[in-house]
Design a protein around this motif. Structure first.
Motif, PDB file in Angstrom:
ATOM      1  N   VAL A   5      26.609  49.686 -39.857  1.00  0.00           N
ATOM      2  CA  VAL A   5      27.045  49.266 -38.522  1.00  0.00           C
ATOM      3  C   VAL A   5      26.500  50.261 -37.492  1.00  0.00           C
ATOM      4  O   VAL A   5      26.570  51.465 -37.697  1.00  0.00           O
ATOM      5  N   VAL A   6      25.942  49.744 -36.404  1.00  0.00           N
ATOM      6  CA  VAL A   6      25.421  50.608 -35.334  1.00  0.00           C
ATOM      7  C   VAL A   6      26.096  50.211 -34.019  1.00  0.00           C
ATOM      8  O   VAL A   6      26.062  49.040 -33.627  1.00  0.00           O
ATOM      9  N   ILE A   7      26.722  51.185 -33.371  1.00  0.00           N
ATOM     10  CA  ILE A   7      27.452  50.888 -32.133  1.00  0.00           C
ATOM     11  C   ILE A   7      27.071  51.874 -31.031  1.00  0.00           C
ATOM     12  O   ILE A   7      26.994  53.082 -31.260  1.00  0.00           O
ATOM     13  N   GLY A   8      26.800  51.349 -29.852  1.00  0.00           N
ATOM     14  CA  GLY A   8      26.614  52.181 -28.659  1.00  0.00           C
ATOM     15  C   GLY A   8      27.530  51.640 -27.568  1.00  0.00           C
ATOM     16  O   GLY A   8      27.684  50.435 -27.440  1.00  0.00           O
ATOM     17  N   LEU A   9      28.144  52.538 -26.806  1.00  0.00           N
ATOM     18  CA  LEU A   9      29.125  52.088 -25.819  1.00  0.00           C
ATOM     19  C   LEU A   9      28.684  52.389 -24.390  1.00  0.00           C
ATOM     20  O   LEU A   9      28.097  53.441 -24.114  1.00  0.00           O
ATOM     21  N   ASP A 195      31.939  48.288 -22.522  1.00  0.00           N
ATOM     22  CA  ASP A 195      31.117  47.263 -23.163  1.00  0.00           C
ATOM     23  C   ASP A 195      30.629  47.852 -24.476  1.00  0.00           C
ATOM     24  O   ASP A 195      30.130  48.978 -24.501  1.00  0.00           O
ATOM     25  N   ALA A 196      30.781  47.088 -25.544  1.00  0.00           N
ATOM     26  CA  ALA A 196      30.385  47.610 -26.854  1.00  0.00           C
ATOM     27  C   ALA A 196      29.148  46.874 -27.345  1.00  0.00           C
ATOM     28  O   ALA A 196      29.124  45.643 -27.401  1.00  0.00           O
ATOM     29  N   ASN A 197      28.108  47.630 -27.681  1.00  0.00           N
ATOM     30  CA  ASN A 197      26.882  47.066 -28.243  1.00  0.00           C
ATOM     31  C   ASN A 197      26.908  47.263 -29.749  1.00  0.00           C
ATOM     32  O   ASN A 197      27.120  48.375 -30.220  1.00  0.00           O
ATOM     33  N   ILE A 198      26.677  46.164 -30.462  1.00  0.00           N
ATOM     34  CA  ILE A 198      26.842  46.223 -31.918  1.00  0.00           C
ATOM     35  C   ILE A 198      25.665  45.565 -32.613  1.00  0.00           C
ATOM     36  O   ILE A 198      25.220  44.489 -32.213  1.00  0.00           O
ATOM     37  N   SER A 199      25.186  46.219 -33.648  1.00  0.00           N
ATOM     38  CA  SER A 199      24.190  45.579 -34.505  1.00  0.00           C
ATOM     39  C   SER A 199      24.386  46.039 -35.937  1.00  0.00           C
ATOM     40  O   SER A 199      25.098  47.007 -36.196  1.00  0.00           O
ATOM     41  N   LEU A 200      23.771  45.329 -36.852  1.00  0.00           N
ATOM     42  CA  LEU A 200      23.806  45.719 -38.264  1.00  0.00           C
ATOM     43  C   LEU A 200      22.370  45.898 -38.742  1.00  0.00           C
ATOM     44  O   LEU A 200      21.452  45.259 -38.234  1.00  0.00           O
ATOM     45  N   ARG A 201      22.189  46.798 -39.694  1.00  0.00           N
ATOM     46  CA  ARG A 201      20.888  46.890 -40.363  1.00  0.00           C
ATOM     47  C   ARG A 201      21.145  47.261 -41.811  1.00  0.00           C
ATOM     48  O   ARG A 201      22.154  47.873 -42.144  1.00  0.00           O
ATOM     49  N   ARG A 202      20.187  46.890 -42.663  1.00  0.00           N
ATOM     50  CA  ARG A 202      20.338  47.245 -44.077  1.00  0.00           C
ATOM     51  C   ARG A 202      20.269  48.753 -44.206  1.00  0.00           C
ATOM     52  O   ARG A 202      19.498  49.411 -43.493  1.00  0.00           O
ATOM     53  N   LYS A 207      14.454  50.646 -38.507  1.00  0.00           N
ATOM     54  CA  LYS A 207      14.656  50.043 -37.181  1.00  0.00           C
ATOM     55  C   LYS A 207      16.057  49.481 -37.040  1.00  0.00           C
ATOM     56  O   LYS A 207      16.645  48.983 -37.998  1.00  0.00           O
ATOM     57  N   PHE A 208      16.580  49.528 -35.812  1.00  0.00           N
ATOM     58  CA  PHE A 208      17.887  48.927 -35.560  1.00  0.00           C
ATOM     59  C   PHE A 208      17.761  47.410 -35.579  1.00  0.00           C
ATOM     60  O   PHE A 208      16.706  46.857 -35.264  1.00  0.00           O
ATOM     61  N   GLY A 209      18.856  46.754 -35.892  1.00  0.00           N
ATOM     62  CA  GLY A 209      18.894  45.300 -35.812  1.00  0.00           C
ATOM     63  C   GLY A 209      19.105  44.846 -34.370  1.00  0.00           C
ATOM     64  O   GLY A 209      19.314  45.656 -33.466  1.00  0.00           O
ATOM     65  N   THR A 210      19.050  43.520 -34.164  1.00  0.00           N
ATOM     66  CA  THR A 210      19.317  42.969 -32.834  1.00  0.00           C
ATOM     67  C   THR A 210      20.804  43.128 -32.522  1.00  0.00           C
ATOM     68  O   THR A 210      21.650  42.894 -33.369  1.00  0.00           O
ATOM     69  N   LYS A 211      21.093  43.524 -31.262  1.00  0.00           N
ATOM     70  CA  LYS A 211      22.492  43.788 -30.916  1.00  0.00           C
ATOM     71  C   LYS A 211      23.083  42.668 -30.062  1.00  0.00           C
ATOM     72  O   LYS A 211      22.368  41.928 -29.405  1.00  0.00           O
ATOM     73  N   ILE A 244      20.332  37.288 -35.586  1.00  0.00           N
ATOM     74  CA  ILE A 244      21.286  37.499 -34.505  1.00  0.00           C
ATOM     75  C   ILE A 244      20.601  37.223 -33.174  1.00  0.00           C
ATOM     76  O   ILE A 244      19.481  37.662 -32.943  1.00  0.00           O
ATOM     77  N   LYS A 245      21.289  36.472 -32.314  1.00  0.00           N
ATOM     78  CA  LYS A 245      20.771  36.229 -30.971  1.00  0.00           C
ATOM     79  C   LYS A 245      21.227  37.351 -30.060  1.00  0.00           C
ATOM     80  O   LYS A 245      22.410  37.702 -30.054  1.00  0.00           O
TER      81      LYS A 245
END
Ligand code: ADP
Ligand code: ZN
Ligand code: MG
Length: 476
Positions: A5-9, A195-202, A207-211, A244-245
């Motif tokens: 899980v990748v999160i930036g706020l 505002d929370a930005n969230i993406s997942l990556r293996r 590289k980060f996934g789309t958030k 992910i869109k």
């Protein structure tokens, strides 16, 4: 789940200045609609913005408290978009050159030390507010009071790896701003919003996934739930082989789901450009240094000091410094009672539980440190037992009477007088030859029996320490 899980706020915090960021209108919350407006904050042609120095000072303080570098030169830019709550057709913000960059926040999350990077802090103006619940149900109303409220936006690096980390980051950040007295931190009223930005990556992917970006969460609890929901939603799409869109989604607190609001706009859509009405902002090093000297004690430093001066456990400290008001309340209670550990216990356990049961917090607290401090003194002097203390505490909390008066009016005084207690103990010994025999032959558990009998006779008013000692002296 083999995804990371990748999160930036991105946090928007309203500054507690007297006036707005580019005009002299009051920045008070709760006025009648459009009461605090003027040609500048309603976007009249020909009006010109004048920067509020206090709002710059507050932004710098936020930067210093989060280890940022303060930019000598920063620039205000126009972020162009149309919305009825934005009368100029653009929001004044900072874009390429923000006032603060490269900070960090240190957290402890579930026992693990984490460091979260802060990319930037920039200044901007808030927009007005639309209301769809006015007299005429078919109309929308706009209130420009909030338009021009100074904001800082604090953008984190995508460094968080769980909803727990995100919530802890927000709590710490909010606490710092409240300690600095630059923001009231009220999430329900929107003066601290995220505002929370969230993406997942293996795991292992470089590289980060789309958030996706989540908005509309007005409590820590909702932030946590929204992020958890979004993690699960993205996981299921990715596991299904979907993608992910990139979009903005709104948290729906009634349905406990996130819903798509709009596909993500790109920065070029806003046509940012430097605002020609405002000069570049030059901040002298000497000003920054004098603000640095003015910074109050921040939560982390307070925690270290509490450890050193009061020798409290970490869990106690975490609770006590979680709000400046509570920390101050605690220190006042220590001054009155001269007993740091008891002060912490009574506040943490009894006071917070009572407040909590009424849905209140320390800001609504009527009982004073003088009340609690005097109660602790009564107990430490042996005038009342700890157990009596609890009922006195409750009554004190409800009536705001001082503990001395409660104790007096209820005749709750603890009996510590040795000769008086000795008489009672002797009577009990005479009445209980069997128990005395057993106690003498080593059944030390029977001490409790004797103490209990004394308590019965004295209606719980005997001082247990003194009673214990007398029993040991007489038959031990
Ligand atoms: P945008 O241009 O979409 O606004 P930014 O680069 O400005 O994106 O980043 C906005 C926020 O999103 C920052 O807090 C950043 O840490 C976070 N962020 C950026 N990329 C990701 C990602 N792939 N996953 C999660 N958060 C991200
Ligand atoms: Zn104004
Ligand atoms: Mg952005």
């Amino acid at each position: 789940m083999d995804y990371e899980v990748v999160i930036g706020l991105e946090v928007h915090a309203q500054m507690l200045t007297e006036t707005k960021i580019f005009c002299g209108c009051s920045n008070k919350f709760g006025s009648a609609p459009n009461e605090n407006t003027c040609p500048v904050c309603t976007g009249q042609p020909g009006s010109l913005p004048v920067l509020n120095k206090k709002s710059v000072e507050f932004a710098i303080k936020a930067g210093l408290a989060t280890g940022c570098k303060i930019a000598n030169k920063s620039v205000f830019a126009r972020k162009n978009y149309f919305y009825p709550d934005l009368p100029k057709g653009y929001q004044i913000s900072q874009y390429e050159l923000p006032i603060c960059i490269n900070g960090k926040l240190s957290l402890k999350v579930n026992g693990v030390d984490r460091e979260i990077g802060i990319t930037r802090i920039h200044m901007e103006e808030d927009a007005g507010k639309l209301s769809h619940e006015g007299v005429d149900k078919n109309s929308s109303y706009v209130d420009y009071n909030r338009g021009g409220t100074p904001l800082i936006e604090i953008v984190s690096e995508p460094d968080m790896r769980s909803s727990d980390e995100a919530v802890e980051y927000l709590k710490q950040l909010r606490n710092i701003l409240v300690y600095l007295e630059i923001c009231d931190g009220n999430m329900e009223e929107g003066s601290f919003r995220c505002d929370a930005n969230i993406s997942l990556r293996r795991f292992g992917a470089s590289k980060f996934g789309t958030k996706t970006e989540l908005k509309n969460m007005n409590s820590f609890r909702n932030v946590q739930k929204a992020i958890e929901f979004e993690i699960k939603r993205q996981f299921e799409i990715l596991e299904d082989g979907g993608s992910i869109k990139q979009e903005t989604r709104l948290w729906n607190a009634d349905k406990n789901i996130t819903e798509s609001m709009r596909s993500k706009e790109e920065a070029h859509d806003y046509r940012y450009f430097p605002d020609p009405d405002l000069l570049p902002l030059i901040v002298e090093e000497s000003w920054v240094e004098s603000l640095r000297r003015e910074l109050p004690e921040l939560p982390s430093d307070k925690g270290l000091r509490f450890k050193k001066s009061y020798n409290l456990a970490d869990e106690d400290i975490d609770v006590l410094i979680s709000s400046k008001k509570l920390a101050d309340f605690y220190e006042e209670t220590v001054k009155v009672s001269d007993d740091p550990q008891s002060a912490s216990n009574w506040i943490r356990v009894e006071l917070l539980a009572l407040l909590n049961s009424e849905g209140k917090d320390i800001n609504d607290c009527k009982v004073t440190p003088q009340h609690i401090g005097s109660l602790i003194k009564l107990i430490n002097k042996g005038s009342i037992s700890g157990k009596m203390g609890k009922s006195v505490f409750k009554e004190m909390y409800e009536t705001l009477k001082f503990p001395e008066n409660i104790v007096k009016s209820k005749g709750l005084v603890q009996i510590s007088d040795e000769s008086e207690l000795k008489k009672i103990v002797k009577q009990i010994i005479d009445k209980s030859p069997n128990e005395v025999e057993q106690y003498k032959s080593g059944k030390s558990k029977l001490l409790g029996f004797f103490v209990g009998e004394v308590m019965k006779q004295t209606k719980g008013q005997a001082n247990p320490q003194v009673v214990n000692q007398i029993i040991k002296d007489l038959i031990g």
